[in-house]
Design a protein around this motif. Structure first.
Motif, PDB file in Angstrom:
ATOM      1  N   HIS B 234      34.172  36.350  50.412  1.00 37.98           N
ATOM      2  CA  HIS B 234      35.468  35.669  50.229  1.00 37.98           C
ATOM      3  C   HIS B 234      35.014  34.258  49.450  1.00 37.98           C
ATOM      4  CE1 HIS B 234      37.236  38.201  53.117  1.00 37.98           C
ATOM      5  NE2 HIS B 234      36.391  38.110  53.784  1.00 37.98           N
ATOM      6  N   GLY B 235      35.963  34.213  48.535  1.00 36.14           N
ATOM      7  CA  GLY B 235      35.718  32.924  47.718  1.00 36.14           C
ATOM      8  C   GLY B 235      37.218  32.124  47.436  1.00 36.14           C
ATOM      9  N   VAL B 236      37.452  31.585  46.449  1.00 32.81           N
ATOM     10  CA  VAL B 236      38.595  31.057  46.213  1.00 32.81           C
ATOM     11  C   VAL B 236      39.253  31.374  44.741  1.00 32.81           C
ATOM     12  CG1 VAL B 236      40.087  28.723  45.850  1.00 32.81           C
ATOM     13  CG2 VAL B 236      38.054  29.054  47.282  1.00 32.81           C
ATOM     14  N   ALA B 237      40.380  32.066  44.707  1.00 34.88           N
ATOM     15  CA  ALA B 237      40.909  32.395  43.410  1.00 34.88           C
ATOM     16  C   ALA B 237      41.525  31.292  42.612  1.00 34.88           C
ATOM     17  CB  ALA B 237      42.132  33.461  43.906  1.00 34.88           C
ATOM     18  N   ALA B 238      41.343  31.589  41.300  1.00 35.98           N
ATOM     19  CA  ALA B 238      41.905  30.834  40.343  1.00 35.98           C
ATOM     20  C   ALA B 238      42.113  31.257  39.284  1.00 35.98           C
ATOM     21  CB  ALA B 238      40.798  29.591  40.040  1.00 35.98           C
ATOM     22  N   HIS B 239      43.131  30.789  38.133  1.00 39.44           N
ATOM     23  CA  HIS B 239      43.371  31.491  36.931  1.00 39.44           C
ATOM     24  C   HIS B 239      41.887  31.185  35.954  1.00 39.44           C
ATOM     25  CE1 HIS B 239      44.747  32.056  32.773  1.00 39.44           C
ATOM     26  NE2 HIS B 239      45.877  32.382  33.271  1.00 39.44           N
ATOM     27  N   ALA B 240      41.233  32.395  35.749  1.00 38.46           N
ATOM     28  CA  ALA B 240      40.112  32.331  35.147  1.00 38.46           C
ATOM     29  C   ALA B 240      39.962  31.525  33.595  1.00 38.46           C
ATOM     30  CB  ALA B 240      39.498  33.799  34.947  1.00 38.46           C
ATOM     31  N   GLY B 282      36.327  43.072  42.104  1.00 41.80           N
ATOM     32  CA  GLY B 282      37.542  42.020  41.725  1.00 41.80           C
ATOM     33  C   GLY B 282      38.662  42.659  41.187  1.00 41.80           C
ATOM     34  N   ALA B 283      39.813  41.960  41.177  1.00 48.76           N
ATOM     35  CA  ALA B 283      41.312  42.857  40.839  1.00 48.76           C
ATOM     36  C   ALA B 283      41.469  42.953  39.448  1.00 48.76           C
ATOM     37  CB  ALA B 283      42.131  42.456  41.671  1.00 48.76           C
ATOM     38  N   ALA B 284      41.434  41.719  38.594  1.00 53.00           N
ATOM     39  CA  ALA B 284      41.758  41.476  37.305  1.00 53.00           C
ATOM     40  C   ALA B 284      40.816  40.572  36.384  1.00 53.00           C
ATOM     41  CB  ALA B 284      43.250  40.937  37.456  1.00 53.00           C
ATOM     42  N   PRO B 285      40.418  40.695  35.643  1.00 50.31           N
ATOM     43  CA  PRO B 285      39.601  39.677  34.812  1.00 50.31           C
ATOM     44  C   PRO B 285      40.009  38.445  34.934  1.00 50.31           C
ATOM     45  CG  PRO B 285      39.651  41.741  33.533  1.00 50.31           C
ATOM     46  CD  PRO B 285      40.573  41.958  34.645  1.00 50.31           C
ATOM     47  N   ASN B 286      41.321  38.282  34.803  1.00 53.61           N
ATOM     48  CA  ASN B 286      41.958  36.739  34.346  1.00 53.61           C
ATOM     49  C   ASN B 286      42.142  35.996  35.610  1.00 53.61           C
ATOM     50  OD1 ASN B 286      43.747  38.286  35.178  1.00 53.61           O
ATOM     51  ND2 ASN B 286      45.549  37.769  33.816  1.00 53.61           N
ATOM     52  N   VAL B 287      41.638  36.645  36.870  1.00 57.62           N
ATOM     53  CA  VAL B 287      41.520  35.884  38.116  1.00 57.62           C
ATOM     54  C   VAL B 287      40.212  35.712  38.776  1.00 57.62           C
ATOM     55  CG1 VAL B 287      42.869  35.656  40.560  1.00 57.62           C
ATOM     56  CG2 VAL B 287      44.107  36.839  38.436  1.00 57.62           C
ATOM     57  N   VAL B 288      39.889  34.606  39.096  1.00 56.00           N
ATOM     58  CA  VAL B 288      38.545  34.456  39.789  1.00 56.00           C
ATOM     59  C   VAL B 288      38.639  35.300  40.884  1.00 56.00           C
ATOM     60  CG1 VAL B 288      37.144  32.868  40.776  1.00 56.00           C
ATOM     61  CG2 VAL B 288      37.815  32.221  38.418  1.00 56.00           C
ATOM     62  N   PRO B 289      37.754  36.355  41.337  1.00 51.92           N
ATOM     63  CA  PRO B 289      38.063  37.098  42.358  1.00 51.92           C
ATOM     64  C   PRO B 289      37.795  36.402  43.817  1.00 51.92           C
ATOM     65  CG  PRO B 289      36.545  38.130  41.004  1.00 51.92           C
ATOM     66  CD  PRO B 289      36.581  36.651  40.302  1.00 51.92           C
ATOM     67  N   ASP B 290      38.591  36.337  44.512  1.00 51.97           N
ATOM     68  CA  ASP B 290      38.516  35.846  45.783  1.00 51.97           C
ATOM     69  C   ASP B 290      37.848  36.694  46.979  1.00 51.97           C
ATOM     70  OD1 ASP B 290      40.616  37.184  46.298  1.00 51.97           O
ATOM     71  OD2 ASP B 290      42.044  35.635  47.230  1.00 51.97           O
ATOM     72  N   THR B 291      37.850  37.983  46.487  1.00 50.04           N
ATOM     73  CA  THR B 291      37.275  38.925  47.457  1.00 50.04           C
ATOM     74  C   THR B 291      36.194  40.032  46.497  1.00 50.04           C
ATOM     75  OG1 THR B 291      38.897  40.507  47.536  1.00 50.04           O
ATOM     76  CG2 THR B 291      38.806  38.959  49.422  1.00 50.04           C
TER      77      THR B 291
END
Lengths: 502, 502, 502, 502
Positions: B234-240, B282-291
């Protein structure tokens, strides 16, 4: 009839010449905007339009909320697109749906003749960001999509502007063509690029757009050119315990490609961005994976620089294949350009945004904002008054944080201007659950109204002033001189309707 | 009544004492088996049973084909389990379904009293290995599961043995209890472990099992102890693009954990195995994956060694979390033990397998085999006569290739013996499309008949000889002396019905 | 007597008040500098000093060349330091050598009383950059050190300034203390930090410094705060073929730490920098390395941000140790601060640098420059006229490329100003063989004269104007308000004399 | 005159035929050896030779200690080589020094005519293993070389055997040629390969060798084929803070190549070995490294398999270069073959080793051993009686731990047999400080005497029995049938005298 907006523009142009004549390099816009604001405050066409926006707002606030609940992914925004089409039709627009091979793409049109002014609408959500309108992480449905980029507001707000302006134009017999472009799949699907290729922007004179954010500001150029692709590796499967030496792992190739990308980071310009996910990481641990895939975005303020980086990314993929005795298929999935600035349009947009102004939080909204901000990373110091003010007009700084949009491609084809409005609590960035939360609250809706008003009055100014349209065109030619629009999306490629699952 | 098999056994035991008395350390079994084969060739109970197997075979060959077509994943073998239950019921077995909280687990019983002899059946498929019965890669449905481990043959063949033996027991009034265990989810779901925990093996005297392979051979011990787990970061999501510095990437942790595992390989015993997939990248490249999640298996011939390696694997996960400022949840998903050898049972099984013997390919089968072998890696030199012969009895060599099975856990609780039969074209290893192809052909079915016959006559020998059952028990006690059965699956954990999707 | 420089300063101060009074936010300095240049062009003290610099220049040009040939690494600049000490002694300075436990550190002093103005000198080379004064890669001695940062010019030019100014002060009975600080090991050894800790800057009023570059420009603040350390891992040796499973590889830890750093890059601010070498990568391939070391620098425009990044770097090291069952010793080797701006000093330095002006290339120098530029990476478009002009005064942009210097620490303790002079061919960056080549040519020497003159006249202005010294002090207090100087170098640590070999 | 040893051999051969005639597959050798031991115990030539070894032993024990103190690296064993040459000359051998372009290589010869029997000597140390003869880690000189492979004992013990045997041959007028080969740089320098290429083994009939270890055992074949190379990457240097995007890091390539190797491990046979160091990891952290190097060994029981792995290693290097836009130079540094078994020689060597037998520890030696064993990894359970016994003769198991030696290349050219003797405390493996410690104690020296005696009596047997030499030749032809000797060392390459520093 000449609108006050156009009048302001004329006076600004004259003033600019005077000021620049004295040879000082000022940050243009700061001063002008202030003047413009004071001059246009009484402008009666603007007043009328603003009033129409407010009258129509309940419907579109509700639409923004409904689309927020739909939270549909790119190219699959069936319900969202249908809802907006319905509202626009009911408001008297002619609607052409399913344009450019995009099932959820549409164009709504009112009026005829020149100029043709287009307002862009988007309505796609992001995967994994399902979130209630609450200040803590509360997915409505765990793992489901959510409006982490606020496109529910974007699409509804733009439609609200179009409908109000149409009512004004009708009432005041304003000539020209007003269009609303329902553009799908901004989040990685590049819906607008296929629309451009289908010739749908060929006759447009000026394009207006807006985007949710945590402040109110004109965007004069900017955004990062982006190319995205899936790197699919093929290896040889084998029982991972019994005969791993017979396998050639496609996942190894993905891991090494990712690692190679990380090692490249130090050696590309700091303002470039590369990010990826592992979109296929193998089927079962006990089988050496014979297919695995990395899905990657690369971005840069300059498409030329991006092309250089992209060539290196492909080499990294090939190197990973070589290292692992696997093979590599690269499928370019999307590509968008940076946004071309337009100083003429930026000046008028800034004047109008300042005229409309920001808004203040209620006590309840303040409470929500403070609760939400507790979830933000330490060190981000949000300015609580951001929503109330308008940022001065700035040149795009390629070293400032930015994102990408297929609006970029539009701006390489048509004079384009956009702005952001304060829909997110200060400190919140797009593509987070916090942004999705805000997009479902009155904070988001208030920001949407700022946007709808600014879009509508700016479009009205364009209909009122042929000179402004000409200046926009001239600045467009100046900014794009010596360059040719291109897209890295392979020629003949159809919209990747299922790109989210590919 | 004393069966010929038991008689052979008795004579073998006596002979063994004589030979060992002269103080030579022979590879026991080689010699004995040869003697046993010659001695028991005329055994009439065996003949009768073999005939019954052959009579019943059309139904079970068809069942093996139907289950091959169903190709259902572990714990979801609804249709496959139902089919086998129906056949066993129709043959006169009592069936208890849904045992041990496993919807597709069942026990079919015939007879009563001691001894209790159990034959194990499996019927789950593997993801991604859908394949026609063709010698080239031809998925029936791309990406769908397939019987790459031949469990369609395993389950149907074991049922065939049970049914034939039941007919023989009935006809000959043989006392004792015969059971067929329908054990789900061998491929990673450890169905048998939950059955053990539910006490379902508590009263069993001897367990017999078989497995598809490319040769005919008794497995006296062996298999790798295995532990599997999902490592969820588990991390922290962010706009990549906009704010990657605010993100803490769970995918980075997965990539680093994977890389850490690779660096560990050199520093664990060569016969250990560790393999993993990226089950969430990860779910989408443009979001830093939070899981993000890594799904890993580790194996070793020794559970003690495996535990040491496992502790290091957990450290690698923790190190990756530390490196990336993410957090880690480890969920142990499955665990199985190595197989305890049983020399008493191995001797009789070897004698019987040699008595039954292998089979020869038809011209058509040879043609298929040669075509299929073209797809095998260069350097694998398959012996075309493997199916026709029976391997000599060997001690398990911990450095030879092996796999894992939840039969291991059974063998730590009950005297257990198994063997493999030649269902796959020589050179083919399990968990490949080639294995799936063979499992749908007459080659696979012929191997299944070898297995069914050997199972049935060996079980018959056990019912006939109380001494053999006692010897098996005694050898079991000797082999497990000083150790305690344990499983790394957390106490109280329910069968992970959806482990394929977790 | 009041110098023209001080007079200019006074007038500038007055003008500044007027201009700032009208409320415009101008980029201060641009305008002032232009005024200052025109006003001070005739200043006779400056003229006299410039003449003295020119008279003394042959000796120091020769010294710069000799030190360039010595090319001694940090803390081992024995011959270089001795040469400069000798010249300064011969010119009448009192010299204290071996200060602050630094064998090659020294202070040369002339005069007495206030103010105390210090000019900084450096003279250390960089490893591996041995290079002839030729436009192609021609090491004098392969692998040997070279002056890739031009410190041969820096130290000699600063000494030339000091000597000329001393002659002027003596001739004109100027009161005050002039010091030359011979500061060793700027390249990673932080010689100045230990001098600060030894109290050697405690009574200094203003510090002046310069640095070689490819343009002429005042540096008002800037530079990146830097911390460096060696990460030494300890594992367990083992025969790499016979028993690798017994080993715990310290090199694995280094590899994983490096990889971890690469994964962190995306998630730190873009303007931070982290770079490393493997300073010990194992002794022999056939032994699992029980020691291995990574030598790392981290930098950021802000020391606070750097501290946050540093904590994560240490976690990455600890994570790598955890992953590999090794242990980690972290030895902080060096640390330097960013440079505190000083607007008062920057204004006068800019005025003086513009007054002195740049220089033009001879035909031969142009030829050399063009030949050298062929070795530069494609895409770098050097401006051939850079040396002839002076850059306008700019605010430090934290997103622009920068480097680090222990001058930063000085600037946190004493009002400090510096500038760069055009010693390198345009397009050349420091720490390359191209820079080392230039530092041995007349191009480098001409840049050095620009620097020596500017240093000398600026110091003269400071001696002439107590107000200027007071303003510098006041601005220093303003810029550092609310902060405390700190260094990450552990308290009590001695200068790391052999840091190049550690 | 026919020696007892040869007589034993003749009887063994006859017996073998009888036993194999009965068709049992026994582990040949176990039984024979036992018989041989009992039969040859009274052999008087062996007794005489053993006595001569003991008489000469003080000189060679001292030599072993002196060479242990010299601890010279491969090809630089000047003092060690000179010392052994002096002793052999003084004992009456003719010495040719500097053979095969190897300054420290030499051949010492006694006698003439057939057969030619050669005993191999080695005397090179390992880097970084300097260690006192103490049971805890106590480097004599930190970082200096040490005899971690016991070659001080190897070279001195082999010389002792040669000298004693020469005295026996002289006294008993034994015909034939006895040679001692002083072979440098076994540790990675492949000294023997260059000797083979120089034709120095062309006329040799049988080669005998021994190696220090922790048990007494004949090595009939085995060892891993090995290839080693330096992978030197070239990139582009740049200032790592100022312009890292201009750099192309050779260190990145090294890091990625190393990581790629780790990912390959799972997919090569478990008994292969690949290990590396970073032999050049960059010069300074603040410069993007333009050169970096990885020094790698790969090994496999089969040279053919090794060649396949090697091709993949080169691909990994090329992939790393591609990923980083660097270039790669691969320099093959060394290569050695696996050892060809020789059953005829193994039988006689086993008989003789058992005849000589092991030795027992004194109380003091036991104390040392126990203290030393405390430093061994938990889980290694050393057998304290190993030194006293002799292992039974075994077939080489390619899955058992092994190492590499250039004796392998000799064995592909001449019938060769070797054995190990118990010079290291049980549990200690070669290439550790523990091994270096033992090699300086009486434990090492006692093991050396076992070796010297066994070598001498075996060589005597060969001189006594032409049939034995013929049988050895015949078995050699059988074992190498259908293959051709080759070495991966490029043709024409000179001995890499400075390979330790390259």
């Amino acid at each position: 009839m000449q609108s006050a907006g156009a009048w302001v523009y004329t006076r600004l142009s004259r003033k600019m010449k005077i000021l620049t004549g004295i040879g000082l390099k000022l940050r243009t816009g700061c001063l002008f905007a202030a003047l413009a604001a004071s001059l246009s405050a009484q402008s009666s066409p603007h007043k009328e339009i603003v009033k129409l926006v407010e009258q129509n707002s309940p419907t579109y606030i509700q639409a923004s909320k409904t689309i927020w609940e739909y939270a549909e992914l790119g190219y699959h925004e069936e319900k969202s697109s249908t809802l907006l089409q319905r509202h626009l039709k009911e408001a008297g627009f002619g609607v052409e749906a399913g344009v450019a091979d995009e099932p959820t793409g549409f164009i709504a049109t009112y009026g005829k003749g020149r100029p043709v002014v287009a307002i862009l609408g988007e309505f796609d959500a992001l995967p994994g960001l399902s979130q209630a309108a609450a200040p803590d992480r509360s997915p409505v449905k765990a793992g489901a999509p959510g409006h982490g980029c606020g496109h529910n507001l974007l699409g509804a707000g733009a439609a609200l502007a179009a409908v109000a302006l149409k009512q004004y134009m009708e009432a005041n017999h304003v000539a020209g063509t007003l269009r609303y472009y329902g553009t799908p799949a901004e989040e990685g699907g590049d819906g607008k690029v296929y629309m451009i290729r289908a010739g749908l922007f060929r006759d447009v004179d000026v394009v207006l757009h807006w985007h949710p954010a945590s402040s109110n500001a004109v965007m004069n150029g900017g955004a990062l050119a982006l190319t995205s692709a899936k790197f699919l590796f093929h290896g040889v499967a084998a029982h991972a315990a019994f005969a791993p030496e017979r396998g050639r792992s496609a996942l190894d190739a993905v891991m090494l490609m990712g690692t190679g990308i990380e090692f490249m980071r130090e050696h590309i310009p700091s303002n470039a961005r590369v990010h990826y996910i592992v979109s296929n990481g193998g089927a079962a641990p006990n089988v050496v994976p014979d297919t695995a895939e990395l899905f990657l975005y690369a971005r840069s303020p300059s498409l030329a620089t991006l092309d250089g980086i992209w060539a290196r990314i492909e080499k990294i993929g090939q190197g990973a294949a070589l290292m692992t005795e696997t093979t590599l298929d690269i499928k370019i999935l999307g590509s968008s350009n940076n946004i071309v600035a337009n100083d003429a349009l930026a000046t008028i947009a800034q004047a109008n945004l300042e005229e409309i102004g920001g808004y203040r939080y209620t006590a309840e909204e303040k409470h929500f904002a403070q609760a939400l901000q507790k979830s933000l990373p330490a060190g981000s110091v949000p300015d609580s008054e951001l929503a109330a003010s308008v940022e001065p007009l700035r040149k795009f700084d390629p070293n400032q944080p930015s994102a990408s949009t297929d609006v970029g491609d539009v701006s390489w084809n048509v004079p384009t201007i956009g702005f952001v409005a304060a829909t997110f609590v200060p400190g919140v960035v797009a593509h987070t659950w916090q942004a999705a939360a805000c997009a479902g609250t009155s904070i988001g809706q208030k920001g949407m109204l700022v946007a709808a008003k600014t879009l509508a009055v700016t479009a009205a100014d364009l209909f009122a002033s042929p000179q402004l349209v000409r200046d926009a065109k001239q600045d467009f030619l100046r900014q794009t001189a010596g360059t040719t629009y291109k897209s890295e999306i392979p020629a003949g490629q159809k919209p990747p309707i299922d790109y989210g699952k590919m």
